[in-house]
Write a protein that holds these residues in place. Sequence first.
Motif, PDB file in Angstrom:
ATOM      1  N   PHE A  92      23.104  17.826  46.995  1.00 45.25           N
ATOM      2  CA  PHE A  92      23.087  18.735  49.403  1.00 45.25           C
ATOM      3  C   PHE A  92      23.945  18.168  50.142  1.00 45.25           C
ATOM      4  N   GLY A  93      24.629  16.593  49.112  1.00 46.48           N
ATOM      5  CA  GLY A  93      26.117  15.670  49.705  1.00 46.48           C
ATOM      6  C   GLY A  93      25.912  14.636  50.092  1.00 46.48           C
ATOM      7  N   THR A  94      26.051  13.916  50.786  1.00 46.92           N
ATOM      8  CA  THR A  94      25.687  12.353  51.278  1.00 46.92           C
ATOM      9  C   THR A  94      25.368  13.113  52.547  1.00 46.92           C
ATOM     10  N   VAL A  95      24.572  12.049  53.156  1.00 39.79           N
ATOM     11  CA  VAL A  95      23.821  12.456  53.938  1.00 39.79           C
ATOM     12  C   VAL A  95      24.469  10.894  55.212  1.00 39.79           C
ATOM     13  N   ILE A 126      15.041  12.204  47.139  1.00 38.03           N
ATOM     14  CA  ILE A 126      16.255  11.450  48.118  1.00 38.03           C
ATOM     15  C   ILE A 126      16.364   9.639  47.477  1.00 38.03           C
ATOM     16  N   GLY A 127      17.640   9.837  47.257  1.00 41.05           N
ATOM     17  CA  GLY A 127      18.436   7.894  47.139  1.00 41.05           C
ATOM     18  C   GLY A 127      19.622   8.117  47.237  1.00 41.05           C
ATOM     19  N   ALA A 128      19.865   6.731  47.382  1.00 40.26           N
ATOM     20  CA  ALA A 128      21.078   5.736  48.010  1.00 40.26           C
ATOM     21  C   ALA A 128      21.813   6.621  47.273  1.00 40.26           C
ATOM     22  N   ALA A 129      23.313   6.840  48.182  1.00 39.09           N
ATOM     23  CA  ALA A 129      24.107   8.402  47.767  1.00 39.09           C
ATOM     24  C   ALA A 129      25.050   7.727  46.908  1.00 39.09           C
ATOM     25  N   ALA A 130      25.036   6.129  46.393  1.00 38.23           N
ATOM     26  CA  ALA A 130      25.595   5.631  45.473  1.00 38.23           C
ATOM     27  C   ALA A 130      25.186   6.104  44.202  1.00 38.23           C
ATOM     28  N   ASP A 131      23.701   5.457  44.082  1.00 38.10           N
ATOM     29  CA  ASP A 131      23.098   5.938  42.912  1.00 38.10           C
ATOM     30  C   ASP A 131      22.868   6.895  42.484  1.00 38.10           C
ATOM     31  N   VAL A 132      22.159   8.332  43.083  1.00 34.79           N
ATOM     32  CA  VAL A 132      22.616   9.283  43.306  1.00 34.79           C
ATOM     33  C   VAL A 132      23.971  10.328  42.455  1.00 34.79           C
ATOM     34  N   ALA A 133      25.194   9.903  42.606  1.00 34.51           N
ATOM     35  CA  ALA A 133      26.516   9.637  42.283  1.00 34.51           C
ATOM     36  C   ALA A 133      26.485   9.023  40.584  1.00 34.51           C
ATOM     37  N   TRP A 181       9.324  11.492  53.783  1.00 27.06           N
ATOM     38  CA  TRP A 181      10.018  10.106  53.262  1.00 27.06           C
ATOM     39  C   TRP A 181      10.395   9.849  55.245  1.00 27.06           C
ATOM     40  N   GLN A 182       9.813   8.500  55.907  1.00 28.24           N
ATOM     41  CA  GLN A 182      10.194   7.933  56.722  1.00 28.24           C
ATOM     42  C   GLN A 182      11.984   7.541  56.795  1.00 28.24           C
ATOM     43  N   ALA A 183      12.972   8.283  57.229  1.00 31.44           N
ATOM     44  CA  ALA A 183      14.440   8.386  57.519  1.00 31.44           C
ATOM     45  C   ALA A 183      14.807   6.933  58.403  1.00 31.44           C
ATOM     46  N   GLU A 184      15.363   6.026  57.656  1.00 36.19           N
ATOM     47  CA  GLU A 184      16.384   5.161  57.311  1.00 36.19           C
ATOM     48  C   GLU A 184      17.586   5.333  57.601  1.00 36.19           C
ATOM     49  N   GLU A 185      18.441   3.856  58.166  1.00 32.18           N
ATOM     50  CA  GLU A 185      19.637   3.837  58.026  1.00 32.18           C
ATOM     51  C   GLU A 185      21.059   3.870  56.916  1.00 32.18           C
ATOM     52  N   GLY A 186      21.207   4.645  56.680  1.00 28.87           N
ATOM     53  CA  GLY A 186      22.421   3.990  55.230  1.00 28.87           C
ATOM     54  C   GLY A 186      22.360   5.615  54.890  1.00 28.87           C
ATOM     55  N   GLU A 187      23.065   5.218  53.735  1.00 31.19           N
ATOM     56  CA  GLU A 187      24.309   6.811  53.637  1.00 31.19           C
ATOM     57  C   GLU A 187      23.288   6.769  52.389  1.00 31.19           C
ATOM     58  N   TRP A 188      22.522   8.845  52.659  1.00 31.11           N
ATOM     59  CA  TRP A 188      21.124   9.084  50.892  1.00 31.11           C
ATOM     60  C   TRP A 188      22.236  10.541  50.692  1.00 31.11           C
TER      61      TRP A 188
END
Length: 250
Positions: A92-95, A126-133, A181-188
């Motif tokens: 579902f793309g990067t948030v 849900i994971g860091a966008a770079a790791d998921v990519a 998930w407890q939302a936090e700053e970053g690209e997910w």
Amino acid sequence: MSDVYPPFRRGTGDDEPAVTTSDRDPFPPTADRRSGARTAAVVLCALLLVLGSVLSAAGSVGLWADTTRRDADGFLATGSKSFRTSGYALSFGTVDMRWTRTGVTIGHDWLGIVELRADPDVFVGIGAAADVADYLSGVAYDEVRTNGADIGYRHREGGPAPSAPAARPIWVAYGTGTLAWQAEEGEWAVVVLNPDGSRVVDTRLSARASVPALGPTAAALLLGGVLAVFLSGVVLVVAVLHTFRRGTAG
């Protein structure tokens, strides 16, 4: 005594330039200043009124949603939608949990706890966008883009996932059927797969969040809007009184 009769004459004014009405300023500087001040007051009053109306409307909608649109658990929820891919995953793309241009983050303080719900037999992570990519590199999957009720897919060619999703330590939160998930700053990035990594993923998905900042933010917007409308009224009254006093003084 002069030989010229009569001995004296009234001056004809031939040596002085005649003053005509066309040489006089029909709009004295004082009148110009008064007109400019009135125009500025009207413009300022209109701007404050528009700003106050916009802020009040946004605050009212926010308070309405905060008090009437929460579910029994106090969450704001989206509707459930169906998603399907013939590949091995749905991405579902990067948030981006940052408003980088303003320096405001939208992590914990704004979204609070985020929950995703899918069919009971589907893995959601849900994971860091770079790791998921990296995990999806070389995998056949579909990128999902939603725009209101419209859902678009972009297929990526490839093979199967390198391993079962739960075996990879890239997820900040994951579960089968649901995750919190407890939302936090970053690209997910959000990914949906079959627990065994098999082909064809077909599920319904919905999301909800606690959004703790909605109530205070909406109240602040409403208060700011009321204050702006009040100031516009003050500016208007002052301008009217000033004009009235100038008129009586003249």
